[in-house]
Design a protein around this motif. Structure first.
Motif, short mmCIF file in Angstrom:
data_model
loop_
_atom_site.label_atom_id
_atom_site.label_comp_id
_atom_site.label_asym_id
_atom_site.label_seq_id
_atom_site.Cartn_x
_atom_site.Cartn_y
_atom_site.Cartn_z
N ILE A 5 0.90 -1.02 0.11
CA ILE A 5 -0.09 -0.09 0.07
C ILE A 5 0.90 1.25 -0.06
O ILE A 5 1.89 1.30 0.91
N VAL A 6 0.59 2.10 -0.95
CA VAL A 6 1.36 3.44 -1.18
C VAL A 6 0.56 4.75 -0.89
O VAL A 6 -0.44 4.68 -1.58
N ALA A 7 0.75 5.47 0.30
CA ALA A 7 -0.08 6.45 0.48
C ALA A 7 0.57 7.73 -0.07
O ALA A 7 1.79 7.97 0.02
N ILE A 88 4.50 8.35 -0.15
CA ILE A 88 4.87 9.54 -0.85
C ILE A 88 4.56 10.97 -0.21
O ILE A 88 3.38 11.12 0.02
N PHE A 89 5.57 11.54 0.35
CA PHE A 89 5.26 12.98 0.80
C PHE A 89 5.50 13.86 -0.14
O PHE A 89 6.45 14.12 -0.91
N LEU A 90 4.27 14.72 -0.52
CA LEU A 90 4.43 15.65 -1.82
C LEU A 90 4.55 17.00 -1.28
O LEU A 90 3.64 17.44 -0.28
N VAL A 115 9.80 6.92 3.56
CA VAL A 115 9.09 8.07 3.08
C VAL A 115 9.86 8.30 2.02
O VAL A 115 10.88 8.35 1.89
N VAL A 116 9.11 8.49 0.69
CA VAL A 116 9.63 9.05 -0.56
C VAL A 116 9.30 10.47 -0.80
O VAL A 116 8.14 10.77 -0.94
N LEU A 117 10.16 11.45 -0.75
CA LEU A 117 10.02 12.98 -1.05
C LEU A 117 9.88 13.28 -2.28
O LEU A 117 10.94 13.23 -3.13
N ALA A 118 8.54 13.79 -2.75
CA ALA A 118 8.32 14.39 -4.08
C ALA A 118 8.00 15.71 -4.01
O ALA A 118 7.21 16.09 -3.39
N VAL A 119 8.80 16.42 -4.99
CA VAL A 119 8.67 17.81 -5.11
C VAL A 119 7.95 18.02 -6.30
O VAL A 119 8.25 18.02 -7.39
N GLU A 160 11.56 4.55 -7.18
CA GLU A 160 12.16 4.87 -5.80
C GLU A 160 11.04 4.23 -4.74
O GLU A 160 11.27 3.36 -3.88
N VAL A 161 9.90 4.47 -5.21
CA VAL A 161 8.72 3.80 -4.25
C VAL A 161 8.81 2.23 -4.27
O VAL A 161 8.79 1.43 -3.28
#
Length: 274
Positions: A5-7, A88-90, A115-119, A160-161
């Motif tokens: 599960i990816v949030a 995914i932290f957007l 946590v994958v940081l996405a800008v 990356e996810v």
């Protein structure tokens, strides 16, 4: 084994629903340039390089808000974080790093989840490339430049996810669970029924009509059999539809009915049939 599960989480209006729809490959979440449009957790089954996972869109997190709806959105986002395998932290490159981003980052660190940081909104690497480095100050990992609207950087993000997926989560299984859609007018108790069946506050319940705007899938197990219950936005006569968001919500409800095996029509016993 269940799929990972990816949030997708972040502040309101950073583009979570736009990115969700791009990753899902279809318009599932309502997208509008209005903070707070997505209120509940929205789910979609996704595939990347033969790896299947469940993607979750969430309402924007306002860490310090006392507003009833915003605080419930924060609770729903927290539930999504608790159940996610990867987050995914957007963040928004155009707004830059703000205090709320740092508070959300603290919230994610406490979860202990990858946590994958996405800008987001990096439509031009030449124009915004240097602005990305500001987000290293969050201390939550290397930022990945993406643009949901322009579909840039999506492959790098998913690579990356998926790096955080475990091998026992990769088993593919066709979803043949019966789907049950719950429909009715606004504020007749559709979400309350879902929560009662599930035994938890899966969807936001409020005495404010129109709280549910998207069709929300919920897994329910009864006597060993799995079902998918679909909570939908309230329906009413066209002459009473005044808000654009409500028009979008009706499209989601009709779509939910079309993919359901069984439809439950909920009527308010006090108000009766109208």
């Amino acid at each position: 084994m269940s799929k990972p599960i990816v949030a997708i989480v972040g502040r309101p209006n950073v583009g979570k629903s736009t990115l969700f729809n791009v990753l899902a490959g279809e318009t599932i979440s309502i997208v509008k340039d209005t903070p707070g449009v997505t209120r509940d957790r929205i789910y979609a089954d996704c595939t990347w390089l033969n790896m299947n996972f469940t993607l979750v869109d969430t309402g924007g997190i306002e860490p310090d808000s006392k507003d009833i709806i915003l605080s419930q959105m924060r609770e729903q986002a927290q539930i999504a974080i608790d159940t996610a395998d990867v987050i995914i932290f957007l963040v928004d490159v155009r707004q830059g790093l703000v205090d709320s981003d740092a508070k959300v980052a603290d919230m994610l660190r406490k979860s202990g989840k990858p946590v994958v940081l996405a800008v987001n909104k990096v439509d031009s690497f030449q124009k915004f490339g240097n602005d990305i480095y500001e987000f290293y100050n969050l201390g939550i990992g290397d930022p990945i430049a993406v643009s949901g609207a322009s579909r840039l950087g999506i492959g790098d993000l998913l690579d990356e996810v998926s790096r955080h997926f475990t091998t026992d989560q990769m088993e593919d299984a066709e979803d043949e669970r019966p789907r049950v859609a719950i429909i009715g007018k606004p504020n007749v108790g559709k979400s309350s029924i879902i929560n009662k069946i599930l035994g938890e506050d899966r969807v936001i319940v409020s005495n404010i009509a129109g709280t549910t705007r998207d069709a929300v899938d919920t897994e329910v197990v009864h006597n060993g059999t799995e079902y998918v219950f679909i909570d939908t936005a309230g329906l009413r006569r066209k002459s009473k539809i005044k808000e654009d968001l409500e028009r979008y919500s009706i499209i989601r409800t009709v779509s939910a009915v079309e993919r359901a095996d069984v439809v439950i029509l909920v009527i308010d016993a006090v108000e009766g049939v109208t």
